[in-house]
Design an enzyme around this catalytic site. Structure first.
Site, short mmCIF file in Angstrom:
data_model
loop_
_atom_site.label_atom_id
_atom_site.label_comp_id
_atom_site.label_asym_id
_atom_site.label_seq_id
_atom_site.Cartn_x
_atom_site.Cartn_y
_atom_site.Cartn_z
N PHE A 130 11.64 -5.12 -13.35
CA PHE A 130 11.64 -4.04 -14.34
C PHE A 130 11.03 -4.57 -15.63
O PHE A 130 11.56 -5.51 -16.22
CB PHE A 130 13.09 -3.63 -14.58
CG PHE A 130 13.32 -2.16 -14.71
CD1 PHE A 130 12.78 -1.27 -13.80
CD2 PHE A 130 14.10 -1.65 -15.74
CE1 PHE A 130 13.02 0.09 -13.90
CE2 PHE A 130 14.36 -0.29 -15.85
CZ PHE A 130 13.81 0.59 -14.92
N THR A 133 11.92 -4.24 -21.65
CA THR A 133 12.26 -4.82 -22.95
C THR A 133 11.03 -5.44 -23.63
O THR A 133 10.22 -6.10 -22.98
CB THR A 133 13.35 -5.88 -22.78
OG1 THR A 133 14.45 -5.31 -22.08
CG2 THR A 133 13.83 -6.40 -24.12
N GLU A 134 10.93 -5.24 -24.95
CA GLU A 134 9.79 -5.74 -25.70
C GLU A 134 10.24 -6.61 -26.87
O GLU A 134 11.32 -6.37 -27.45
CB GLU A 134 8.95 -4.57 -26.23
CG GLU A 134 8.39 -3.70 -25.12
CD GLU A 134 7.45 -2.61 -25.62
OE1 GLU A 134 6.82 -1.95 -24.77
OE2 GLU A 134 7.35 -2.43 -26.85
N PRO A 135 9.43 -7.61 -27.25
CA PRO A 135 9.84 -8.49 -28.35
C PRO A 135 9.84 -7.83 -29.71
O PRO A 135 10.63 -8.21 -30.58
CB PRO A 135 8.80 -9.62 -28.29
CG PRO A 135 7.62 -9.04 -27.58
CD PRO A 135 8.19 -8.06 -26.60
N ILE A 163 11.97 -10.48 -18.76
CA ILE A 163 11.71 -9.78 -17.50
C ILE A 163 12.22 -10.66 -16.36
O ILE A 163 11.56 -11.63 -15.96
CB ILE A 163 10.23 -9.44 -17.34
CG1 ILE A 163 9.71 -8.71 -18.60
CG2 ILE A 163 10.01 -8.60 -16.09
CD1 ILE A 163 10.53 -7.49 -19.01
N ARG A 270 48.64 -28.36 -11.66
CA ARG A 270 48.77 -29.07 -12.93
C ARG A 270 50.25 -29.14 -13.33
O ARG A 270 50.93 -28.11 -13.47
CB ARG A 270 47.98 -28.32 -14.01
CG ARG A 270 48.19 -28.82 -15.43
CD ARG A 270 47.69 -30.22 -15.65
NE ARG A 270 47.65 -30.54 -17.08
CZ ARG A 270 47.72 -31.77 -17.55
NH1 ARG A 270 47.82 -32.80 -16.71
NH2 ARG A 270 47.66 -31.99 -18.86
N ILE A 339 43.97 -21.66 -19.13
CA ILE A 339 44.83 -22.20 -18.08
C ILE A 339 44.37 -23.58 -17.65
O ILE A 339 45.18 -24.47 -17.38
CB ILE A 339 44.87 -21.24 -16.87
CG1 ILE A 339 45.64 -19.96 -17.25
CG2 ILE A 339 45.50 -21.89 -15.64
CD1 ILE A 339 45.55 -18.85 -16.23
N GLU A 365 21.08 -4.51 -18.26
CA GLU A 365 21.13 -3.05 -18.14
C GLU A 365 21.80 -2.36 -19.34
O GLU A 365 22.46 -1.36 -19.21
CB GLU A 365 21.83 -2.63 -16.84
CG GLU A 365 20.91 -2.54 -15.64
CD GLU A 365 20.44 -3.89 -15.11
OE1 GLU A 365 19.76 -4.62 -15.86
OE2 GLU A 365 20.72 -4.20 -13.96
#
Length: 394
Positions: A130, A133-135, A163, A270, A339, A365
């Site tokens: 896909f 997305t662009e810078p 990408i 533990r 934990i 997404e």
């Protein structure tokens, strides 16, 4: 909003169980042992991994059967991508992106586009990524990439980055403006003149997954590369990301389940002051909270999968699954680290990696703010949940 779609009915139970068992066995016997190598080298040995994924059928899970895939229903697919999320995160990324966007093309592409790509996608010979997305821009109306019609071709110019699977993708679904307020989608082969790919720096988690920087310098594609009609890009985007958000939530589930399993074991082994730490109320509370998040997320995913497989669009449910999933896996991995104590902050236990891998779920997404917006817009448009309760007889 409720719409009906043509969705896969899935494999017969016996065939599905055989496929699932084969994949689960390979995950733990062949892929999980590669974790240390991938984490150390920050590279996935594709020469080893890709043939394994092809052999076990992991590339064709959501490819329709008429194109050689398994054509799983969403309910059948979710446990498989969830299991992949329990091991090294870069491996999960390969499987998720390949299947998610092969599935997207099977729904938004035309017959010629599907025939050209999906037969190969079922075996891994082809893979779809896909390119959204662009810078220097956002998404949708804020895209900077443009596509200009020139006779029987389009010329695409712009940049895309982050990408995923850019190292193995043979085709990209590229989103670009065909008019100032009009976004369109194109199926662009990797080897098209003018398309170049550069790797981006290493990531915090999901090591080895490739997220490239793509430059489109006057890329010429035939008019037949247009997916649907001009101006339908946002519609295609919503369709593709909707179910993929459910897949991200299933990934959050798998990581959470693994973190809880490791935490229960640690709480038993533990010993401090002569007692297992699991005997202490503070640790018991952590475990109970982790289990509650997991139980709730399972319910959300089951409802979303049932609706999608019944032919319904689920924009609100998908965004809520993704939103709750990322918040749940954040809480669960936080408690897993507590934990395990200080040793959990080292690579002595897998919780350190699970903690880092899970943080990609915030971003894939769409960020949390996008999920808030989508869900709220659906509610303000009159969406109600009564159909889910009606179907359950409540």
């Amino acid at each position: 909003m409720t719409a009906t779609l043509e969705h896969a009915t899935g494999l017969p139970d016996a065939e599905y169980r055989a496929l699932r068992d084969r994949i689960f066995d390979a995950i733990w016997s062949e892929l999980d042992p590669l974790e240390e190598r991938i984490e150390n080298e920050e590279r996935i040995p594709n020469e080893i991994v890709l043939p394994i994924l092809e052999r076990i059928g992991a590339f064709g899970l959501l490819v329709p059967r008429e194109y050689g895939g398994s054509g799983l229903s969403i309910a059948q697919y979710l446990p498989i991508i969830s299991e992949f999320a329990k091991v090294q995160g870069g491996l999960r990324v390969i499987v998720h992106v390949h299947n998610s966007f092969a599935h997207a093309l099977s729904e938004i592409g035309n017959d010629e586009q599907k025939a050209a790509v999906l037969h190969g996608a079922a075996t891994g010979a082809n893979s779809v990524a896909f390119a959204l997305t662009e810078p220097g821009h956002g998404t949708g109306a804020d895209l900077g990439s443009s596509a200009v019609r020139m006779g029987d071709e389009y010329e695409i110019t712009g940049e895309k980055w982050l990408i995923t699977n850019s190292d193995i993708a043979t085709h990209f679904i590229v989103f670009a403006k065909t008019a100032p307020t009009e976004v369109s989608a194109f199926l662009v082969p990797r080897d098209t003149d003018g398309l170049s790919i550069e790797p981006l720096p290493e990531t915090m988690g999901c090591k080895g997954g490739e997220h490239g920087h793509i430059r489109l310098a006057g890329v010429r594609v035939p008019a037949t590369a247009l997916i649907g009609a001009e101006g339908e890009g946002n519609q295609h985007l919503e369709r593709a990301l909707e179910i993929s958000r459910v897949f991200i939530a299933a990934s959050s589930l798998g990581t959470s389940e693994r973190a809880l399993e490791l935490s229960v074991a640690r709480a038993k082994e533990r010993v401090t002051f002569g007692k297992p730490i699991g005997s202490r109320q503070a640790i018991q509370r952590y475990l109970a909270e982790m289990a509650t998040d997991i139980y709730a997320l399972r319910g959300l995913l089951a409802d979303a999968a049932h609706k999608w497989d019944s032919g319904k669009r689920i924009p609100a449910e998908a965004s809520m699954c993704k939103l709750f999933g990322l918040e749940a896996v954040g809480r669960v991995t936080d408690r897993a680290l507590l934990i395990h104590g200080g040793i959990g902050y080292t690579r002595a236990y897998p919780v350190e990696r699970l903690y880092r891998d899970a943080r990609l779920n915030w971003l894939e997404e769409g960020t949390p703010t996008i999920q808030y917006m989508v869900a709220a817009n659906e509610l303000l448009s009159g969406y109600v949940f009564s159909d889910a309760f009606d179907a359950a007889g409540l």
